[in-house]
Design an enzyme around this catalytic site. Structure first.
Site, PDB file in Angstrom:
ATOM      1  N   ASP A 110     -79.101  45.963 -24.724  1.00  0.00           N
ATOM      2  CA  ASP A 110     -79.863  47.223 -24.750  1.00  0.00           C
ATOM      3  C   ASP A 110     -80.710  47.310 -23.480  1.00  0.00           C
ATOM      4  O   ASP A 110     -81.336  46.345 -23.046  1.00  0.00           O
ATOM      5  CB  ASP A 110     -80.754  47.275 -25.999  1.00  0.00           C
ATOM      6  N   ILE A 111     -80.735  48.488 -22.885  1.00  0.00           N
ATOM      7  CA  ILE A 111     -81.443  48.699 -21.617  1.00  0.00           C
ATOM      8  C   ILE A 111     -82.967  48.646 -21.804  1.00  0.00           C
ATOM      9  O   ILE A 111     -83.701  48.409 -20.852  1.00  0.00           O
ATOM     10  CB  ILE A 111     -81.008  50.052 -20.989  1.00  0.00           C
TER      11      ILE A 111
ATOM     12  N   HIS B  22     -73.709  52.703 -33.575  1.00  0.00           N
ATOM     13  CA  HIS B  22     -73.948  51.379 -33.001  1.00  0.00           C
ATOM     14  C   HIS B  22     -74.813  50.560 -33.928  1.00  0.00           C
ATOM     15  O   HIS B  22     -75.686  51.085 -34.612  1.00  0.00           O
ATOM     16  CB  HIS B  22     -74.595  51.481 -31.617  1.00  0.00           C
TER      17      HIS B  22
HETATM   18  P1  AMP Z   1     -80.645  54.566 -31.180  1.00  0.00           P
HETATM   19  O1  AMP Z   1     -82.031  55.054 -30.839  1.00  0.00           O
HETATM   20  O2  AMP Z   1     -80.544  53.800 -32.455  1.00  0.00           O
HETATM   21  O3  AMP Z   1     -79.628  55.684 -31.067  1.00  0.00           O
HETATM   22  O4  AMP Z   1     -80.307  53.481 -30.061  1.00  0.00           O
HETATM   23  C1  AMP Z   1     -79.889  53.825 -28.789  1.00  0.00           C
HETATM   24  C2  AMP Z   1     -80.206  52.635 -27.920  1.00  0.00           C
HETATM   25  O5  AMP Z   1     -79.463  52.765 -26.726  1.00  0.00           O
HETATM   26  C3  AMP Z   1     -81.669  52.497 -27.529  1.00  0.00           C
HETATM   27  O6  AMP Z   1     -82.167  51.250 -28.002  1.00  0.00           O
HETATM   28  C4  AMP Z   1     -81.637  52.566 -26.002  1.00  0.00           C
HETATM   29  O7  AMP Z   1     -82.562  51.686 -25.395  1.00  0.00           O
HETATM   30  C5  AMP Z   1     -80.218  52.171 -25.700  1.00  0.00           C
HETATM   31  N1  AMP Z   1     -79.677  52.678 -24.447  1.00  0.00           N
HETATM   32  C6  AMP Z   1     -79.769  53.942 -23.964  1.00  0.00           C
HETATM   33  N2  AMP Z   1     -79.123  54.033 -22.785  1.00  0.00           N
HETATM   34  C7  AMP Z   1     -78.589  52.803 -22.542  1.00  0.00           C
HETATM   35  C8  AMP Z   1     -77.812  52.252 -21.476  1.00  0.00           C
HETATM   36  N3  AMP Z   1     -77.428  52.989 -20.415  1.00  0.00           N
HETATM   37  N4  AMP Z   1     -77.467  50.939 -21.532  1.00  0.00           N
HETATM   38  C9  AMP Z   1     -77.860  50.175 -22.591  1.00  0.00           C
HETATM   39  N5  AMP Z   1     -78.584  50.644 -23.631  1.00  0.00           N
HETATM   40  C10 AMP Z   1     -78.945  51.936 -23.599  1.00  0.00           C
END
Ligand code: AMP
Ligand code: ZN
Length: 113
Positions: free
Chosen positions: A30-31, A99
């Protein structure tokens, strides 16, 4: 094709830090990590959310969780960890591609906010 961030990550057109992959699944860091280990495990198939999962997706959903457990073991999370699926607006979902979050490496609070 749907314009989807995680589909682009799976396709490799947006970079990610890969943790694991197989035929059905892709997992990456996760970023914006919320714990020392914060991995996202996603099906390669675009499923918008748990609410959009169909009976044909049951095996893939189970697989995401056993992959999460394998990753947790691989990262030494012997003391425990948490898997989370956020669904929809009230569930805090921000990316519309199903996810599983794998969080570990610290004591996690309950209930979540
Ligand atoms: P959710 O809020 O459950 O939909 O989770 C989405 C997740 O994606 C969040 O924890 C973000 O930090 C993560 N996220 C968003 N963009 C990216 C990216 N480019 N690479 C990795 N994680 C990401
Ligand atoms: Zn997608």
């Amino acid at each position: 094709m749907v314009d989807c961030l995680f589909c682009k990550i799976i396709a490799g057109t947006i970079p990610s830090s890969k943790v694991y992959e197989d035929e059905q699944t892709y997992a990456f860091a996760d970023i914006n990590p919320q714990a020392p280990t914060h991995v996202l495990i996603v099906p390669r198939k675009h499923i918008a959310s748990l609410d959009h999962a169909a009976p044909e997706d049951i095996a893939a959903l189970g697989h995401l969780h056993t992959v999460a457990a394998d990753i947790a073991r691989g990262q030494g999370l012997a003391n425990g960890y948490r898997t989370v699926i956020n669904t929809g607006e009230d569930g805090g979902q921000t990316v519309d591609h199903l996810h599983v979050h794998l969080l570990g490496g610290r004591s996690l609070h309950w209930p979540p906010g």
